[in-house]
Design an enzyme around this catalytic site. Structure first.
Site, PDB file in Angstrom:
ATOM      1  N   LYS A   1     -62.259 -63.036  -9.125  1.00  0.00           N
ATOM      2  CA  LYS A   1     -62.154 -63.885 -10.335  1.00  0.00           C
ATOM      3  C   LYS A   1     -60.955 -64.827 -10.223  1.00  0.00           C
ATOM      4  CE  LYS A   1     -65.675 -62.315 -12.611  1.00  0.00           C
ATOM      5  NZ  LYS A   1     -66.840 -63.162 -12.784  1.00  0.00           N
TER       6      LYS A   1
ATOM      7  N   TYR B   1     -62.745 -57.006  -7.200  1.00  0.00           N
ATOM      8  CA  TYR B   1     -63.444 -57.697  -8.291  1.00  0.00           C
ATOM      9  C   TYR B   1     -62.502 -58.685  -8.984  1.00  0.00           C
ATOM     10  CZ  TYR B   1     -65.140 -58.552 -13.004  1.00  0.00           C
ATOM     11  OH  TYR B   1     -65.504 -59.171 -14.185  1.00  0.00           O
TER      12      TYR B   1
ATOM     13  N   SER C   1     -62.047 -62.883 -16.552  1.00  0.00           N
ATOM     14  CA  SER C   1     -61.834 -61.577 -17.177  1.00  0.00           C
ATOM     15  C   SER C   1     -60.352 -61.374 -17.474  1.00  0.00           C
ATOM     16  CB  SER C   1     -62.309 -60.500 -16.196  1.00  0.00           C
ATOM     17  OG  SER C   1     -61.829 -59.237 -16.569  1.00  0.00           O
TER      18      SER C   1
HETATM   19  P1  NAD Z   1     -74.337 -58.293 -15.667  1.00  0.00           P
HETATM   20  O1  NAD Z   1     -74.280 -57.560 -14.380  1.00  0.00           O
HETATM   21  O2  NAD Z   1     -75.059 -57.661 -16.804  1.00  0.00           O
HETATM   22  O3  NAD Z   1     -74.952 -59.757 -15.444  1.00  0.00           O
HETATM   23  C1  NAD Z   1     -74.783 -60.463 -14.258  1.00  0.00           C
HETATM   24  C2  NAD Z   1     -76.158 -61.015 -13.854  1.00  0.00           C
HETATM   25  O4  NAD Z   1     -76.008 -61.790 -12.662  1.00  0.00           O
HETATM   26  C3  NAD Z   1     -77.162 -59.907 -13.543  1.00  0.00           C
HETATM   27  O5  NAD Z   1     -78.365 -60.184 -14.250  1.00  0.00           O
HETATM   28  C4  NAD Z   1     -77.378 -60.011 -12.032  1.00  0.00           C
HETATM   29  O6  NAD Z   1     -78.694 -59.661 -11.674  1.00  0.00           O
HETATM   30  C5  NAD Z   1     -77.066 -61.473 -11.772  1.00  0.00           C
HETATM   31  N1  NAD Z   1     -76.575 -61.779 -10.424  1.00  0.00           N
HETATM   32  C6  NAD Z   1     -75.530 -61.235  -9.767  1.00  0.00           C
HETATM   33  N2  NAD Z   1     -75.390 -61.809  -8.564  1.00  0.00           N
HETATM   34  C7  NAD Z   1     -76.363 -62.765  -8.451  1.00  0.00           C
HETATM   35  C8  NAD Z   1     -76.740 -63.689  -7.450  1.00  0.00           C
HETATM   36  N3  NAD Z   1     -76.095 -63.751  -6.285  1.00  0.00           N
HETATM   37  N4  NAD Z   1     -77.785 -64.518  -7.681  1.00  0.00           N
HETATM   38  C9  NAD Z   1     -78.450 -64.470  -8.864  1.00  0.00           C
HETATM   39  N5  NAD Z   1     -78.155 -63.601  -9.841  1.00  0.00           N
HETATM   40  C10 NAD Z   1     -77.116 -62.757  -9.649  1.00  0.00           C
HETATM   41  O7  NAD Z   1     -72.828 -58.625 -16.079  1.00  0.00           O
HETATM   42  P2  NAD Z   1     -72.255 -59.107 -17.472  1.00  0.00           P
HETATM   43  O8  NAD Z   1     -71.578 -57.963 -18.107  1.00  0.00           O
HETATM   44  O9  NAD Z   1     -73.281 -59.852 -18.226  1.00  0.00           O
HETATM   45  O10 NAD Z   1     -71.124 -60.096 -16.948  1.00  0.00           O
HETATM   46  C11 NAD Z   1     -71.351 -61.483 -16.831  1.00  0.00           C
HETATM   47  C12 NAD Z   1     -70.122 -62.135 -16.230  1.00  0.00           C
HETATM   48  O11 NAD Z   1     -68.989 -61.841 -17.034  1.00  0.00           O
HETATM   49  C13 NAD Z   1     -69.766 -61.635 -14.829  1.00  0.00           C
HETATM   50  O12 NAD Z   1     -69.279 -62.726 -14.084  1.00  0.00           O
HETATM   51  C14 NAD Z   1     -68.664 -60.639 -15.078  1.00  0.00           C
HETATM   52  O13 NAD Z   1     -67.813 -60.506 -13.963  1.00  0.00           O
HETATM   53  C15 NAD Z   1     -67.954 -61.266 -16.253  1.00  0.00           C
HETATM   54  N6  NAD Z   1     -67.222 -60.297 -17.084  1.00  0.00           N
HETATM   55  C16 NAD Z   1     -67.883 -59.226 -17.608  1.00  0.00           C
HETATM   56  C17 NAD Z   1     -67.186 -58.304 -18.386  1.00  0.00           C
HETATM   57  C18 NAD Z   1     -67.889 -57.097 -18.968  1.00  0.00           C
HETATM   58  O14 NAD Z   1     -67.231 -56.158 -19.369  1.00  0.00           O
HETATM   59  N7  NAD Z   1     -69.208 -57.071 -19.054  1.00  0.00           N
HETATM   60  C19 NAD Z   1     -65.819 -58.486 -18.648  1.00  0.00           C
HETATM   61  C20 NAD Z   1     -65.174 -59.594 -18.104  1.00  0.00           C
HETATM   62  C21 NAD Z   1     -65.899 -60.500 -17.324  1.00  0.00           C
HETATM   63  C1  UD1 Z   2     -62.817 -52.397 -17.365  1.00  0.00           C
HETATM   64  C2  UD1 Z   2     -62.430 -53.012 -16.046  1.00  0.00           C
HETATM   65  C3  UD1 Z   2     -61.978 -54.441 -16.265  1.00  0.00           C
HETATM   66  C4  UD1 Z   2     -63.061 -55.238 -16.971  1.00  0.00           C
HETATM   67  C5  UD1 Z   2     -63.394 -54.523 -18.283  1.00  0.00           C
HETATM   68  C6  UD1 Z   2     -64.487 -55.244 -18.997  1.00  0.00           C
HETATM   69  C7  UD1 Z   2     -61.652 -51.035 -14.828  1.00  0.00           C
HETATM   70  C8  UD1 Z   2     -60.466 -50.327 -14.228  1.00  0.00           C
HETATM   71  N1  UD1 Z   2     -61.378 -52.187 -15.473  1.00  0.00           N
HETATM   72  O1  UD1 Z   2     -61.682 -52.428 -18.177  1.00  0.00           O
HETATM   73  O2  UD1 Z   2     -61.700 -55.057 -15.033  1.00  0.00           O
HETATM   74  O3  UD1 Z   2     -62.617 -56.550 -17.243  1.00  0.00           O
HETATM   75  O4  UD1 Z   2     -63.809 -53.190 -17.982  1.00  0.00           O
HETATM   76  O5  UD1 Z   2     -65.067 -54.481 -19.974  1.00  0.00           O
HETATM   77  O6  UD1 Z   2     -62.782 -50.581 -14.720  1.00  0.00           O
HETATM   78  N2  UD1 Z   2     -62.264 -44.601 -20.952  1.00  0.00           N
HETATM   79  C9  UD1 Z   2     -62.356 -43.244 -21.185  1.00  0.00           C
HETATM   80  N3  UD1 Z   2     -63.472 -42.604 -20.742  1.00  0.00           N
HETATM   81  C10 UD1 Z   2     -64.495 -43.225 -20.083  1.00  0.00           C
HETATM   82  C11 UD1 Z   2     -64.386 -44.623 -19.866  1.00  0.00           C
HETATM   83  C12 UD1 Z   2     -63.250 -45.280 -20.305  1.00  0.00           C
HETATM   84  O7  UD1 Z   2     -61.463 -42.634 -21.763  1.00  0.00           O
HETATM   85  O8  UD1 Z   2     -65.479 -42.574 -19.690  1.00  0.00           O
HETATM   86  C13 UD1 Z   2     -61.076 -45.327 -21.462  1.00  0.00           C
HETATM   87  C14 UD1 Z   2     -60.264 -46.028 -20.389  1.00  0.00           C
HETATM   88  O9  UD1 Z   2     -59.289 -45.190 -19.862  1.00  0.00           O
HETATM   89  C15 UD1 Z   2     -59.687 -47.206 -21.195  1.00  0.00           C
HETATM   90  C16 UD1 Z   2     -60.766 -47.522 -22.241  1.00  0.00           C
HETATM   91  O10 UD1 Z   2     -61.556 -46.330 -22.331  1.00  0.00           O
HETATM   92  O11 UD1 Z   2     -58.521 -46.811 -21.876  1.00  0.00           O
HETATM   93  C17 UD1 Z   2     -61.662 -48.685 -21.868  1.00  0.00           C
HETATM   94  O12 UD1 Z   2     -62.191 -48.476 -20.565  1.00  0.00           O
HETATM   95  P1  UD1 Z   2     -63.343 -49.416 -19.956  1.00  0.00           P
HETATM   96  O13 UD1 Z   2     -64.446 -49.549 -20.932  1.00  0.00           O
HETATM   97  O14 UD1 Z   2     -63.671 -48.881 -18.599  1.00  0.00           O
HETATM   98  O15 UD1 Z   2     -62.671 -50.847 -19.856  1.00  0.00           O
HETATM   99  P2  UD1 Z   2     -61.296 -51.291 -19.149  1.00  0.00           P
HETATM  100  O16 UD1 Z   2     -60.706 -50.208 -18.361  1.00  0.00           O
HETATM  101  O17 UD1 Z   2     -60.463 -51.948 -20.192  1.00  0.00           O
END
Ligand code: NAD
Ligand code: UD1
Length: 339
Positions: free
Chosen positions: A152, A148, A124
């Site tokens: 990572k 979190y 991330s």
């Molecule tokens: P998500 O929660 O939708 O998907 C994660 C999946 O993993 C879920 O289906 C959950 O049931 C499964 N899971 C969790 N722990 C498990 C375990 N121990 N055994 C089996 N299954 C398990 O999340 P996502 O948004 O799809 O994110 C996927 C990956 O990307 C994650 O590693 C997350 O940290 C990373 N990531 C997500 C974002 C974001 O904003 N969505 C941003 C940066 C990184």
């Molecule tokens: C969040 C996570 C980050 C993760 C990323 C993935 C936190 C502090 N950080 O980042 O670790 O990798 O998601 O998507 O949670 N905002 C509002 N109102 C809301 C929600 C958000 O104004 O109700 C604003 C926030 O202040 C920010 C922007 O929207 O400026 C994006 O926020 P968000 O979607 O939560 O993502 P990040 O904070 O970038």
């Protein structure tokens, strides 16, 4: 050549599985549904009309996961499974470290045992902490401020050590910026339980009247309109980046690290206004205090992924807003038809 996708029923995992199946690759999914639903499996089938294997297991359980390695000739792993809510990780650090680290260690141990050498890891942009300049490239200093993010960064370091010790092990660390949007079918997307923490899911809930208004966290940042700026990337572009990364590591590069972002920064109000315009809906909002821990601006320099993976983003902010809304509307009509 079977690809094991952990967390393949989750938001990014399900979109990546669809991309893989559409590209005629063989997939086995493992998920424990801790943050997803079995319905996603039907949706993947409906979208792709392709077969894949699925095991409902918790991948921190080595015996259960070993069955998957025994029963399938796995060649590569894409590891999405993790807990991902930043705020919750501060409240429940042990759960986050236990799940995110143990799942990865068990997986890597079995990969070693079964001689599987290709690994794509979901990292991330949070590992860049509070960057001093923008855009962020892969060589920027790394730091984290919550369990979190720390989980990572620890995993990134474990992967670096493994690659040092075994020159035949290939890893792509993918640092995602802010994934939003949904599959064009409206069948899969992001649907968090309860009140969303992240901006786009919050806006979609406001747009259908499930929440009354958006709290905009601060309008006194040093940005174009004072609200926070982020690099929103369509989940379909992100999913495609995983196929390209998989192809890259099959050329045996050892360890590679890529930012997956568009390189464009948009403010909270840019998102609100674009969403309102393209979907013809009102998004009432109130300006409130800054959210603790937020940074003013964050966007990627995606040049390395563009060049080395031959990957670039196809979708713009309007597509992201349209597709998020379509998925949200579709989820409501599905829920109504079940009732
Ligand atoms: P998500 O929660 O939708 O998907 C994660 C999946 O993993 C879920 O289906 C959950 O049931 C499964 N899971 C969790 N722990 C498990 C375990 N121990 N055994 C089996 N299954 C398990 O999340 P996502 O948004 O799809 O994110 C996927 C990956 O990307 C994650 O590693 C997350 O940290 C990373 N990531 C997500 C974002 C974001 O904003 N969505 C941003 C940066 C990184
Ligand atoms: C969040 C996570 C980050 C993760 C990323 C993935 C936190 C502090 N950080 O980042 O670790 O990798 O998601 O998507 O949670 N905002 C509002 N109102 C809301 C929600 C958000 O104004 O109700 C604003 C926030 O202040 C920010 C922007 O929207 O400026 C994006 O926020 P968000 O979607 O939560 O993502 P990040 O904070 O970038």
């Amino acid at each position: 050549m079977m690809i094991l996708v952990t967390g393949g029923c989750g938001y990014i995992g399900s979109h990546t599985v669809v991309e893989l199946l559409d590209d005629n690759r063989d997939v086995v999914i493992v998920d424990n549904f801790s943050n997803s639903s079995p319905n996603v499996l039907d949706s993947i089938k409906e979208i792709t009309d392709k077969d894949f294997r699925f095991y409902k297991i918790d991948i921190t359980n080595e015996n259960d996961l070993e069955v998957v390695f025994k029963e399938n000739k796995i060649n590569s792993v894409i590891h999405f499974a993790a807990l991902k809510a930043v705020g919750e990780s501060v409240e429940k650090p042990l759960e986050y470290y236990y799940n995110n680290l143990n799942s990865t260690l068990v997986l890597l141990k079995l990969m070693k045992k079964y001689n599987v050498k290709n690994f794509v890891f979901s990292s991330s942009a949070t590992v860049y902490g509070s960057p001093k300049t923008l855009p962020i490239n892969e060589d920027f200093p790394l730091s984290t401020t919550n369990p979190y993010g720390a989980s990572k960064l620890i995993i990134e370091n474990i992967l670096k050590d493994i690659c040092k010790a075994d020159s035949s092990f290939n890893v792509a660390i993918l640092r995602y910026f802010n994934p939003v949007g949904a599959h064009k079918s409206g069948l899969i997307g992001e649907n968090p339980n309860g009140i969303p923490n992240n901006l786009m899911p919050y806006i979609t809930k406001v747009s259908i009247g499930e929440l009354p208004f958006l709290n905009v966290y601060g309008n006194d940042y040093d940005t174009n309109d004072g609200t926070g700026v982020r690099d929103y990337i369509h989940v379909l572009d992100l999913a495609n980046g995983h196929l390209k990364a998989l192809d890259k590591i099959h050329t045996s590069p050892g360890l590679v690290i890529y930012n997956l972002g568009t390189g464009n920064g948009y403010s909270v109000l840019d998102l609100v206004n674009t969403y309102s315009k393209v979907n013809n809906v009102d998004i009432p909002y109130k300006i409130v205090e800054r959210r603790a821990g937020d940074i003013a601006k964050c966007f990627a320099d995606p040049t390395k992924a563009n060049k080395e993976l031959n990957w670039s983003c196809k979708y713009n902010l309007e597509d992201m807003c349209k597709d998020s809304y379509t998925f949200q509307l579709n989820s409501i009509s599905n829920a109504l038809s079940v009732d």
